[in-house]
Write a protein that holds these residues in place. Structure first.
Motif, PDB file in Angstrom:
ATOM      1  N   LEU A  40       0.812  -1.292   0.136  1.00  0.00           N
ATOM      2  CA  LEU A  40      -0.016  -0.051   0.182  1.00  0.00           C
ATOM      3  C   LEU A  40       0.790   1.231   0.021  1.00  0.00           C
ATOM      4  O   LEU A  40       1.849   1.439   0.978  1.00  0.00           O
ATOM      5  N   LYS A  41       0.738   1.978  -1.126  1.00  0.00           N
ATOM      6  CA  LYS A  41       1.371   3.332  -1.289  1.00  0.00           C
ATOM      7  C   LYS A  41       0.691   4.384  -0.282  1.00  0.00           C
ATOM      8  O   LYS A  41      -0.363   4.842  -0.838  1.00  0.00           O
ATOM      9  N   ASP A  42       1.201   4.739   0.944  1.00  0.00           N
ATOM     10  CA  ASP A  42       0.371   5.598   1.930  1.00  0.00           C
ATOM     11  C   ASP A  42       0.230   7.127   1.665  1.00  0.00           C
ATOM     12  O   ASP A  42       1.163   7.784   2.024  1.00  0.00           O
ATOM     13  N   GLU A  43      -0.820   7.409   0.832  1.00  0.00           N
ATOM     14  CA  GLU A  43      -0.754   8.825   0.530  1.00  0.00           C
ATOM     15  C   GLU A  43      -1.566   9.691   1.648  1.00  0.00           C
ATOM     16  O   GLU A  43      -1.668  10.769   1.633  1.00  0.00           O
ATOM     17  N   SER A  44      -1.893   9.164   2.713  1.00  0.00           N
ATOM     18  CA  SER A  44      -2.723   9.878   3.725  1.00  0.00           C
ATOM     19  C   SER A  44      -1.737  10.613   4.555  1.00  0.00           C
ATOM     20  O   SER A  44      -1.890  11.427   5.307  1.00  0.00           O
ATOM     21  N   THR A  45      -0.404  10.346   4.538  1.00  0.00           N
ATOM     22  CA  THR A  45       0.527  11.129   5.347  1.00  0.00           C
ATOM     23  C   THR A  45       0.842  12.519   4.455  1.00  0.00           C
ATOM     24  O   THR A  45       2.017  13.205   5.296  1.00  0.00           O
ATOM     25  N   HIS A  46       0.450  12.779   3.270  1.00  0.00           N
ATOM     26  CA  HIS A  46       0.690  14.100   2.935  1.00  0.00           C
ATOM     27  C   HIS A  46       0.043  15.119   4.027  1.00  0.00           C
ATOM     28  O   HIS A  46      -0.753  15.072   4.976  1.00  0.00           O
ATOM     29  N   PRO A  47       0.489  16.382   3.944  1.00  0.00           N
ATOM     30  CA  PRO A  47       0.116  17.622   4.759  1.00  0.00           C
ATOM     31  C   PRO A  47      -1.505  17.721   4.822  1.00  0.00           C
ATOM     32  O   PRO A  47      -1.893  17.856   6.034  1.00  0.00           O
ATOM     33  N   THR A  48      -2.040  17.500   3.864  1.00  0.00           N
ATOM     34  CA  THR A  48      -3.599  17.448   3.828  1.00  0.00           C
ATOM     35  C   THR A  48      -4.332  16.300   3.668  1.00  0.00           C
ATOM     36  O   THR A  48      -5.348  16.122   3.693  1.00  0.00           O
ATOM     37  N   GLY A  49      -3.372  15.134   4.037  1.00  0.00           N
ATOM     38  CA  GLY A  49      -4.087  13.891   4.381  1.00  0.00           C
ATOM     39  C   GLY A  49      -4.530  12.895   3.244  1.00  0.00           C
ATOM     40  O   GLY A  49      -5.250  11.906   3.665  1.00  0.00           O
ATOM     41  N   SER A  50      -4.222  13.333   2.001  1.00  0.00           N
ATOM     42  CA  SER A  50      -4.658  12.430   1.120  1.00  0.00           C
ATOM     43  C   SER A  50      -3.906  12.492  -0.258  1.00  0.00           C
ATOM     44  O   SER A  50      -3.063  13.360  -0.391  1.00  0.00           O
ATOM     45  N   ILE A 308       2.050  -6.794  -5.973  1.00  0.00           N
ATOM     46  CA  ILE A 308       1.065  -6.023  -6.269  1.00  0.00           C
ATOM     47  C   ILE A 308       0.846  -4.894  -5.443  1.00  0.00           C
ATOM     48  O   ILE A 308       1.097  -4.800  -4.189  1.00  0.00           O
ATOM     49  N   VAL A 309       0.877  -3.675  -6.102  1.00  0.00           N
ATOM     50  CA  VAL A 309       0.830  -2.422  -5.232  1.00  0.00           C
ATOM     51  C   VAL A 309      -0.456  -1.544  -5.559  1.00  0.00           C
ATOM     52  O   VAL A 309      -0.894  -1.595  -6.756  1.00  0.00           O
ATOM     53  N   THR A 310      -0.994  -0.979  -4.570  1.00  0.00           N
ATOM     54  CA  THR A 310      -2.001  -0.298  -4.699  1.00  0.00           C
ATOM     55  C   THR A 310      -1.969   0.750  -3.710  1.00  0.00           C
ATOM     56  O   THR A 310      -0.848   1.304  -3.196  1.00  0.00           O
ATOM     57  N   LEU A 311      -3.084   1.700  -3.624  1.00  0.00           N
ATOM     58  CA  LEU A 311      -2.929   3.011  -2.987  1.00  0.00           C
ATOM     59  C   LEU A 311      -3.805   3.186  -1.756  1.00  0.00           C
ATOM     60  O   LEU A 311      -4.822   2.508  -1.736  1.00  0.00           O
ATOM     61  N   LEU A 312      -3.202   3.654  -0.739  1.00  0.00           N
ATOM     62  CA  LEU A 312      -3.871   3.826   0.532  1.00  0.00           C
ATOM     63  C   LEU A 312      -4.144   5.152   0.514  1.00  0.00           C
ATOM     64  O   LEU A 312      -3.292   6.314   0.687  1.00  0.00           O
ATOM     65  N   CYS A 313      -5.295   5.991  -0.011  1.00  0.00           N
ATOM     66  CA  CYS A 313      -5.729   7.136  -0.623  1.00  0.00           C
ATOM     67  C   CYS A 313      -5.869   8.304   0.451  1.00  0.00           C
ATOM     68  O   CYS A 313      -5.303   9.378   0.464  1.00  0.00           O
ATOM     69  N   ASP A 314      -6.625   7.892   1.569  1.00  0.00           N
ATOM     70  CA  ASP A 314      -6.618   8.609   2.912  1.00  0.00           C
ATOM     71  C   ASP A 314      -6.919   7.957   4.248  1.00  0.00           C
ATOM     72  O   ASP A 314      -7.486   6.663   3.818  1.00  0.00           O
ATOM     73  N   SER A 315      -7.069   8.825   5.168  1.00  0.00           N
ATOM     74  CA  SER A 315      -7.461   8.021   6.446  1.00  0.00           C
ATOM     75  C   SER A 315      -8.847   8.145   6.498  1.00  0.00           C
ATOM     76  O   SER A 315      -9.637   8.753   6.328  1.00  0.00           O
ATOM     77  N   GLY A 316      -9.312   7.086   7.438  1.00  0.00           N
ATOM     78  CA  GLY A 316     -10.698   6.755   7.505  1.00  0.00           C
ATOM     79  C   GLY A 316     -11.299   7.579   8.813  1.00  0.00           C
ATOM     80  O   GLY A 316     -12.415   7.733   9.062  1.00  0.00           O
ATOM     81  N   GLU A 317     -10.223   8.263   9.396  1.00  0.00           N
ATOM     82  CA  GLU A 317     -10.687   9.276  10.361  1.00  0.00           C
ATOM     83  C   GLU A 317     -11.621  10.326   9.660  1.00  0.00           C
ATOM     84  O   GLU A 317     -12.365  10.824  10.605  1.00  0.00           O
ATOM     85  N   ARG A 318     -11.834  10.566   8.566  1.00  0.00           N
ATOM     86  CA  ARG A 318     -12.538  11.502   7.759  1.00  0.00           C
ATOM     87  C   ARG A 318     -14.237  10.963   7.924  1.00  0.00           C
ATOM     88  O   ARG A 318     -14.959  11.616   7.462  1.00  0.00           O
ATOM     89  N   TYR A 319     -14.234   9.634   7.943  1.00  0.00           N
ATOM     90  CA  TYR A 319     -15.469   8.937   7.735  1.00  0.00           C
ATOM     91  C   TYR A 319     -16.087   8.506   8.868  1.00  0.00           C
ATOM     92  O   TYR A 319     -16.863   7.262   8.780  1.00  0.00           O
TER      93      TYR A 319
END
Length: 349
Positions: A40-50, A308-319
């Motif tokens: 999982l490429k963890d994109e949730s760690t960007h400054p704006t979280g996604s 296999i690589v996929t993306l972790l797009c954002d945190s579930g804390e938003r939902y």
């Protein structure tokens, strides 16, 4: 056009980029798939979280360099939330007003984040209405409509320059199977799938690209038919992905395979991932992971190894009010237990 201000604005965005480290690549431990590694490429760690932080940066630079944005420009964007959060961040960085046009059902946490960065929200009832409302506001305010759905695929340099595809392949260098068999990506604008698909071909990799599509989205049907007139009467219930119309940034010819994922499977997989990672992820990540697991199962059944690589797009804390609220899920998504049972069966094989 104040060229001094534009130079300063570009310098501010580039400085912000240098303050941000690359995102992590997480390897999942799944004993049920021997010889197959899932990442999982963890994109949730960007400054704006996604993941949309990358897109927002590119869209601002694109608008500045094209002469569309100056020191007095109001920025308008149509969004289901995450792009608007990221664009509000960059608008505040440059001291520009920002308005997000979004469906009224957008997650409350995303609305709060847009307002935290100084943006304001203009609500419409349906995802189908965001385009016209954004264009109207841009005309009335003499502002700039960013139009992520048109410019996402052209604002990002897909050849390299530390785009997300370049980052994935560099991070995979020392893994057991450094050239992934598959990259799995869901489509909102289509910009990220275009970037990854083009990069794979430009670099000569044998990796294939699967795009996963939620219910009520036309991308899957468009990929099969190439009919640009396709429309869906309702928007996707998986925030951030799927579209009710064919977007200009979705490039079907760079996609090797598509898979339609039931909304209940997306939510069930997001909840399953929480147990694997120890933290919550958004439902679009569940969509991605469902597709990755289908491919892993296929490879296992065929006796093949690989990654296999996929993306972790954002945190579930938003939902927390939606995908992590059982009552909301029951009312809006439906029964997820059968999909949870299927996930459990996959892990026992």
């Amino acid at each position: 056009m104040n060229s001094t201000w534009v130079k300063h604005a570009i310098s501010e965005i580039n400085a912000d980029y240098q303050r941000s480290a690359d995102t992590h690549l997480i390897r999942l431990a799944l004993p049920a798939f021997p010889g197959i590694q899932l990442y999982l490429k963890d994109e949730s760690t960007h400054p704006t979280g996604s993941l949309k932080h990358r897109l927002a940066r590119s869209l601002f630079l694109y608008g500045l360099c094209n002469g569309w944005i100056n020191e007095n420009t109001t920025i308008i964007e149509s969004s289901s939330g995450s792009t608007a959060v990221s664009e509000a961040y960059f608008a505040r960085l440059l001291g520009l007003p920002f308005i997000a046009v979004m469906p009224s059902c957008t997650a409350k946490r995303k609305i709060e984040q847009i307002e935290f960065y100084g943006g304001r929200c203009h609500f419409v009832q349906s995802a189908c209405e965001i385009y016209e409302a954004s264009e109207m506001l841009a005309r009335e305010l003499n502002g700039h409509y960013m139009d992520q759905f048109t410019y996402a695929e052209r604002a990002t340099d897909w050849r390299g320059n530390n785009n997300i595809a370049d980052s994935i392949f560099r991070q995979m260098t020392h893994e057991p199977n450094p050239e992934p068999s598959w990259v799995v990506m869901s489509a909102g604008t289509g910009g990220t799938s275009a970037t990854i698909g083009r990069y794979i071909r430009c670099q000569g990799y044998n990796t294939q690209l699967m795009v996963v599509d939620p219910q009520n989205s036309v991308f899957h049907d468009y990929w099969q038919t190439r009919d640009t007139s396709l429309r869906s009467p309702t928007g996707s219930k998986i925030e951030g992905i799927g579209r009710p119309r064919v977007e200009p940034s979705f490039i079907p010819d760079v996609v090797d395979e598509m898979l339609r994922v039931p909304d209940a499977a997306s939510v069930a997989t997001a909840l399953w991932l929480e147990d694997q990672l120890g933290r919550k992820v958004g439902a679009s990540t569940g969509t991605n992971m469902w597709g990755a697991l289908q491919l892993a199962t296929r490879m296992r059944d065929e006796g093949r190894s690989g990654s296999i690589v996929t993306l972790l797009c954002d945190s579930g804390e938003r939902y927390l009010d939606t995908y992590y609220n059982p009552e909301w899920v029951a009312s809006n998504i439906g029964e997820i237990a059968p999909w949870q049972a299927e996930l459990a069966a996959m892990m026992k094989s």
